[in-house]
Structure formats: C-alpha cells, structure tokens
Design a protein around this motif. Structure first.
Motif, PDB file in Angstrom:
ATOM      1  N   ASN A 142       0.046  -9.388  30.398  1.00  0.00           N
ATOM      2  CA  ASN A 142       0.722  -9.283  29.110  1.00  0.00           C
ATOM      3  C   ASN A 142      -0.112  -8.592  28.040  1.00  0.00           C
ATOM      4  OD1 ASN A 142       3.067 -10.612  29.919  1.00  0.00           O
ATOM      5  ND2 ASN A 142       2.241 -12.625  29.429  1.00  0.00           N
ATOM      6  N   ILE A 143      -1.412  -8.552  28.224  1.00  0.00           N
ATOM      7  CA  ILE A 143      -2.292  -8.086  27.155  1.00  0.00           C
ATOM      8  C   ILE A 143      -2.062  -6.623  26.778  1.00  0.00           C
ATOM      9  CG2 ILE A 143      -4.709  -7.629  26.582  1.00  0.00           C
ATOM     10  CD1 ILE A 143      -5.422 -10.267  27.917  1.00  0.00           C
ATOM     11  N   PRO A 144      -1.956  -5.660  27.728  1.00  0.00           N
ATOM     12  CA  PRO A 144      -1.762  -4.268  27.298  1.00  0.00           C
ATOM     13  C   PRO A 144      -0.539  -4.066  26.416  1.00  0.00           C
ATOM     14  CG  PRO A 144      -2.413  -4.337  29.602  1.00  0.00           C
ATOM     15  CD  PRO A 144      -2.154  -5.754  29.201  1.00  0.00           C
ATOM     16  N   SER A 145       0.577  -4.707  26.754  1.00  0.00           N
ATOM     17  CA  SER A 145       1.764  -4.567  25.929  1.00  0.00           C
ATOM     18  C   SER A 145       1.555  -5.158  24.543  1.00  0.00           C
ATOM     19  CB  SER A 145       2.968  -5.244  26.599  1.00  0.00           C
ATOM     20  OG  SER A 145       3.356  -4.561  27.762  1.00  0.00           O
ATOM     21  N   MET A 146       0.896  -6.313  24.482  1.00  0.00           N
ATOM     22  CA  MET A 146       0.676  -6.947  23.188  1.00  0.00           C
ATOM     23  C   MET A 146      -0.317  -6.165  22.341  1.00  0.00           C
ATOM     24  SD  MET A 146       2.916  -9.171  23.514  1.00  0.00           S
ATOM     25  CE  MET A 146       2.747  -9.771  21.843  1.00  0.00           C
ATOM     26  N   VAL A 147      -1.265  -5.492  22.976  1.00  0.00           N
ATOM     27  CA  VAL A 147      -2.173  -4.610  22.224  1.00  0.00           C
ATOM     28  C   VAL A 147      -1.377  -3.503  21.542  1.00  0.00           C
ATOM     29  CG1 VAL A 147      -3.969  -2.849  22.497  1.00  0.00           C
ATOM     30  CG2 VAL A 147      -4.257  -5.101  23.545  1.00  0.00           C
ATOM     31  N   LEU A 148      -0.427  -2.926  22.271  1.00  0.00           N
ATOM     32  CA  LEU A 148       0.411  -1.883  21.665  1.00  0.00           C
ATOM     33  C   LEU A 148       1.225  -2.438  20.504  1.00  0.00           C
ATOM     34  CD1 LEU A 148       1.884   0.354  24.518  1.00  0.00           C
ATOM     35  CD2 LEU A 148       0.228   0.968  22.774  1.00  0.00           C
ATOM     36  N   PHE A 149       1.795  -3.607  20.687  1.00  0.00           N
ATOM     37  CA  PHE A 149       2.569  -4.205  19.603  1.00  0.00           C
ATOM     38  C   PHE A 149       1.679  -4.437  18.377  1.00  0.00           C
ATOM     39  CE2 PHE A 149       5.827  -5.467  22.792  1.00  0.00           C
ATOM     40  CZ  PHE A 149       6.935  -5.012  22.113  1.00  0.00           C
ATOM     41  N   ARG A 150       0.460  -4.921  18.607  1.00  0.00           N
ATOM     42  CA  ARG A 150      -0.430  -5.162  17.468  1.00  0.00           C
ATOM     43  C   ARG A 150      -0.797  -3.852  16.778  1.00  0.00           C
ATOM     44  NH1 ARG A 150      -6.266  -6.377  16.468  1.00  0.00           N
ATOM     45  NH2 ARG A 150      -6.288  -7.780  14.655  1.00  0.00           N
ATOM     46  N   CYS A 151      -1.040  -2.796  17.552  1.00  0.00           N
ATOM     47  CA  CYS A 151      -1.361  -1.499  16.948  1.00  0.00           C
ATOM     48  C   CYS A 151      -0.183  -0.970  16.134  1.00  0.00           C
ATOM     49  CB  CYS A 151      -1.738  -0.495  18.033  1.00  0.00           C
ATOM     50  SG  CYS A 151      -3.351  -0.788  18.770  1.00  0.00           S
ATOM     51  N   GLU A 152       1.027  -1.161  16.647  1.00  0.00           N
ATOM     52  CA  GLU A 152       2.199  -0.706  15.901  1.00  0.00           C
ATOM     53  C   GLU A 152       2.358  -1.506  14.619  1.00  0.00           C
ATOM     54  OE1 GLU A 152       5.797   1.293  14.859  1.00  0.00           O
ATOM     55  OE2 GLU A 152       3.873   1.752  15.792  1.00  0.00           O
ATOM     56  N   ALA A 153       2.132  -2.819  14.685  1.00  0.00           N
ATOM     57  CA  ALA A 153       2.217  -3.637  13.478  1.00  0.00           C
ATOM     58  C   ALA A 153       1.156  -3.214  12.466  1.00  0.00           C
ATOM     59  CB  ALA A 153       2.071  -5.113  13.834  1.00  0.00           C
ATOM     60  N   MET A 154      -0.033  -2.887  12.933  1.00  0.00           N
ATOM     61  CA  MET A 154      -1.083  -2.407  12.027  1.00  0.00           C
ATOM     62  C   MET A 154      -0.694  -1.069  11.415  1.00  0.00           C
ATOM     63  SD  MET A 154      -4.425  -3.473  14.320  1.00  0.00           S
ATOM     64  CE  MET A 154      -5.693  -3.169  13.098  1.00  0.00           C
ATOM     65  N   ARG A 155      -0.078  -0.178  12.204  1.00  0.00           N
ATOM     66  CA  ARG A 155       0.366   1.105  11.647  1.00  0.00           C
ATOM     67  C   ARG A 155       1.415   0.892  10.570  1.00  0.00           C
ATOM     68  NH1 ARG A 155       4.302   4.707  11.647  1.00  0.00           N
ATOM     69  NH2 ARG A 155       5.642   3.445  12.971  1.00  0.00           N
ATOM     70  N   LEU A 156       2.386   0.012  10.838  1.00  0.00           N
ATOM     71  CA  LEU A 156       3.430  -0.242   9.856  1.00  0.00           C
ATOM     72  C   LEU A 156       2.861  -0.876   8.590  1.00  0.00           C
ATOM     73  CD1 LEU A 156       6.249  -1.542  12.218  1.00  0.00           C
ATOM     74  CD2 LEU A 156       6.160   0.670  11.056  1.00  0.00           C
ATOM     75  N   ASN A 157       1.740  -1.574   8.730  1.00  0.00           N
ATOM     76  CA  ASN A 157       1.076  -2.136   7.563  1.00  0.00           C
ATOM     77  C   ASN A 157       0.035  -1.176   6.981  1.00  0.00           C
ATOM     78  OD1 ASN A 157       1.818  -5.190   7.024  1.00  0.00           O
ATOM     79  ND2 ASN A 157       1.869  -4.907   9.240  1.00  0.00           N
ATOM     80  N   LYS A 158       0.049   0.067   7.460  1.00  0.00           N
ATOM     81  CA  LYS A 158      -0.772   1.167   6.923  1.00  0.00           C
ATOM     82  C   LYS A 158      -2.257   0.955   7.146  1.00  0.00           C
ATOM     83  CE  LYS A 158       2.853   1.843   3.495  1.00  0.00           C
ATOM     84  NZ  LYS A 158       3.235   1.848   2.059  1.00  0.00           N
ATOM     85  N   LYS A 159      -2.605   0.242   8.221  1.00  0.00           N
ATOM     86  CA  LYS A 159      -3.999   0.015   8.585  1.00  0.00           C
ATOM     87  C   LYS A 159      -4.370   0.985   9.713  1.00  0.00           C
ATOM     88  CE  LYS A 159      -3.726  -4.912   7.369  1.00  0.00           C
ATOM     89  NZ  LYS A 159      -4.686  -4.894   6.247  1.00  0.00           N
ATOM     90  N   TYR A 160      -4.322   2.277   9.409  1.00  0.00           N
ATOM     91  CA  TYR A 160      -4.463   3.307  10.437  1.00  0.00           C
ATOM     92  C   TYR A 160      -5.839   3.278  11.104  1.00  0.00           C
ATOM     93  CZ  TYR A 160      -0.446   5.250   7.883  1.00  0.00           C
ATOM     94  OH  TYR A 160       0.757   5.434   7.261  1.00  0.00           O
TER      95      TYR A 160
END
Length: 437
Positions: free
Chosen positions: A93-111
């Motif tokens: 499950n970890i690789p998918s959740m890493v992607l989700f966390r990166c997307e959430a960080m992008r949406l929060n403008k933490k590039y």
C-alpha cells in the motif's frame, strides 16, 4: 465525434489500495476496496470512532478528504498515516499512499517539500528494485521538481458575481454534427481566446501552437498526457489568465502535442480545466441564455447530500439512478455528447442488443479510433435533483478498438445532459451539481 475526452491530469494516476480488516471494520474495508467514497462519506461520521484499525481509519479519512476536495485535511491525515502509523502498513500500500501524499502536498502548494519527499522515497526504492517499475512516481517527481521554485497559483477576483457570455459550438465531424462544446472568452497575454469549458480536464491546457505564440515558459517536458490514448507533452506557467474580472495568477498549463489525425477533424486550441473551477469554487451554466456566472458567494446546496466525488486522479463523478439501479457517471462538460461504458453494456447486454440500434462512431481524444456502439432510443436518469430522458444514448461495447474507458463508473454525462437544463450549478466547494429545468 463521440466522447471527445481530453483528460489532461497532472494529478496522480488512478491507484487502487486494497485493505483487509476484521469485524467491525470489514464494512468500511469493503466500501474502501470498492472505492464507494459517496457511501463512506455518508456513514463515516457515525462509525469513525468504531474503526479499530488506525491504519484503516486514517487511510479512509485521507482518501475521503482527497475525494471531496479537502486537501488541507487530507494532508493532515496522510502525515499521520505516513508518519507514526507507517510501521503498521503493508508495503504493497505504501507506494500508492506516497503518491497521494505528494498530490496533497502539491494541492497545498508545498512543491519543494513534496519533491524532496518523493525523491527520498525513490532513492529508498532504488536500493532494492528497478524504479522504472514506478512510472507514475517518476513522472510526479519530474512535475514536482519543475514546480519547485514556481510561484503558487492564486485567484484574485472582485467581491461581486462575474458574468461571461457562453458559446455553444456544434462539433461537426465529416459533415455529421456530433454534439457540441461550451466555450468562454479567456484573456492571456493581452489577447482573448475561446477556451472550452471542461470539467473532465484536470489542468487548463493549450495547444503547442498557442504556447509558442504566447511564449510560455516550460517547466517540465516529457509528461504523459492521457485522454483516449496517451502522448508526451509538457507543462508551462502563464503569468495570468483572465476569466472576465477573475484573474488566475501563475496557472500551470498543460501543453498539448499536435496530432494531425485528430486535429484535422476536431482542433481545440485551449481548454479551461477543473483546476480553475476548483479554485473559484462554483460556476453556473445557463445553456439556453448562453451565459456563465461565477458567483461571489457560493450557493448553498439545494440537495440533501453530496452527489459529486473526485476519483481516478481527480475526475468528477456524479451519483445517478436509472430505475432502481445506482450509477456512477463521469461528469464531463467537455464531452460533446455522453454515453455508457462497456461495463454497463456487459451488465445489460441482452436488453441493449434487443432495444438498441447498432452503429459505429468516431472516438477522439489524444488518439482516434472507430468504436462499435448501440444507440438506445430512450434512457431515463435521475440525478442532480432532476429526472431526464436522453434520446439515442450511446452504449460502447469495446468490441472494436480499445475501450473508451474502463475506469470506475458506468458512463459519462456530457453535453447531451447539460443542454437539457435552464441552469446547471457546479460547486466544487461543497461537492455538488444541481440542475434546474
């Protein structure tokens, strides 16, 4: 042309995360594995405290927050899940959740933080495996590193409703009218262009020709752009887009690669995507009056519950009913008509082949092919607070050429749906679509 889908997602590819659980968590795990986020959203407040597995609780909460456009809350849940609870999570499950966390960080403008986090994860993987097996992660890394020093997008608007003319342009392919597209005037670098209004496109997009004309700054190339086929394009940043008196500063724009096979039949220079619509919160479409309104104050939902959910990397889906059958329909204003997916055909094959008329249609997006379909003479649907009938509803069989889409859901609601109403309200702040006849 049917299903002209230009899905340009700089968001993550659709990821399925399979979980298992023991009672009393098994009901949540079942809904989770079926990605039934609408049902989970309705019941989670009631059952949240009874979920015993902390990984399941935070995984469910984070994905619901992503699915209902709550990126700040999603990032909070993901920080807990990928921090203190990480030791309890299955590696699958970890690789998918890493992607989700990166997307959430992008949406929060933490590039920059997202880029560093993902690159650290890729270095960890590379010590024991071939990271070419993770193309979505590698693409996300290129995007985040391209955005690392970019200014964050920002909406600047007056404290009053913004009204714009709406053009409804027929889509004509080989002399045959195949639905229509919506467009609104958008100014960029002092010039005004018609932009197709498209909820089915994740990122505002322009053609390579227009990007060259405007001299936009490329931040990332070799990005896979999906939408009925795939091609490599690029991402650029514009100084601003002006939608009436709304100024969208520093938008990231997907640049569409040319494809003569598609462009000679249906050429689109510019698409106003879901990124702006989410940033402004709400748009009201008046097809008969040919106008759009971006209200200063979001409209309270007239519906008893949310009916809009983001899935498959951010695509908007509507809950609908055909008789007693619950359907999940992609809500795509950039689709010139609409139709049902092969999954629906397989469930109702006998009835469709008895009642429908066989036909072939040309399907275009990033690529082009001819699809075998049936046309149903009448199709009743209840959704968005209204009941409608769609004549000649297309049902794709996937017997000729690749499937239009085998993603989640039963079909797509496009312009055949929109044009039936006096007013359609699309609200990404409260996650609902309401339609008034």
């Amino acid at each position: 042309m049917k299903f002209p889908k230009f899905l340009l997602a700089m968001t993550i590819a659709s990821s399925s995360v399979f979980v298992s659980a023991q009672p009393p968590d098994e009901n949540v795990a079942d809904l989770f594995n079926r990605q039934d986020w609408l049902t989970l959203e309705k019941i989670l407040l009631v059952i949240k405290d009874s979920i015993r597995d902390p990984c399941l609780r935070y995984m469910t909460q984070s994905l619901l927050d992503c699915s209902f456009n709550r990126p700040r809350q999603a990032l909070g849940a993901l920080d807990t899940l990928m921090g203190p609870l990480l030791v309890n999570m299955s590696f699958s499950n970890i690789p998918s959740m890493v992607l989700f966390r990166c997307e959430a960080m992008r949406l929060n403008k933490k590039y920059a933080a997202a880029a560093d986090y993902l690159d650290s994860f890729l270095r960890y993987l590379s010590a024991t495996m071939d990271i070419s097996r993770f193309p979505e992660h590698l693409q996300m890394s290129r995007i985040l590193n391209g955005l690392r020093d970019a200014p964050a997008p920002e909406i600047v608007r007056p404290e009053r409703d913004v009204r714009l003319p709406l053009a409804i342009r027929p889509v004509v392919v080989k002399g045959r009218t195949e639905g229509a597209h919506l467009s609104v005037p958008v100014a960029i670098n002092g010039k005004t262009y018609p932009f197709t209004l498209d909820t089915g496109t994740g990122t505002t997009a322009i053609s390579q020709r227009l990007a060259d004309e405007l001299g936009l700054r490329t931040i990332c190339d070799s990005i896979r752009i999906d939408g009925i086929g795939s091609r490599l394009g690029s991402l650029a940043i514009a100084d601003s887009l002006c939608v009436g008196n709304i100024v969208y500063k520093n938008p990231v724009v997907a640049v569409l690669p040319p494809n003569p096979a598609v462009d000679t039949l249906l050429y689109i220079d510019a698409i106003l995507g879901r990124d702006l619509l989410i940033a402004v919160g709400e748009v009201q479409i008046y097809p008969k009056k040919k106008k759009t309104v971006f209200p200063a104050t979001p409209t309270p939902s007239p519906l008893p519950e949310k009916n809009l959910v983001l899935m498959n990397g951010g695509d908007p889906y509507l809950e609908a009913w055909s008789g007693d059958e619950r359907l999940l329909m992609l809500f795509d204003t950039g689709n010139s008509t609409g139709g049902m997916y092969p999954s629906y055909y397989r469930k109702h094959k006998e009835r469709i082949e008895t009642e429908g008329a066989p036909d072939t249609v040309l399907v275009g997006g990033m690529d082009l092919y001819t699809a075998t379909v049936y046309r149903l003479p009448g199709f009743s649907l209840r959704t968005c607070g209204s009941e409608i009938g769609i004549d000649n509803m297309i049902v794709e069989t996937a017997e000729n050429g690749p499937s239009l889409t085998e993603q989640s859901g039963d079909g797509v609601l496009g312009m055949d749906f929109i044009r039936q109403f006096r007013k359609v309200t699309i609200n990404f702040s409260q996650m609902y679509v309401a339609a008034e006849k």
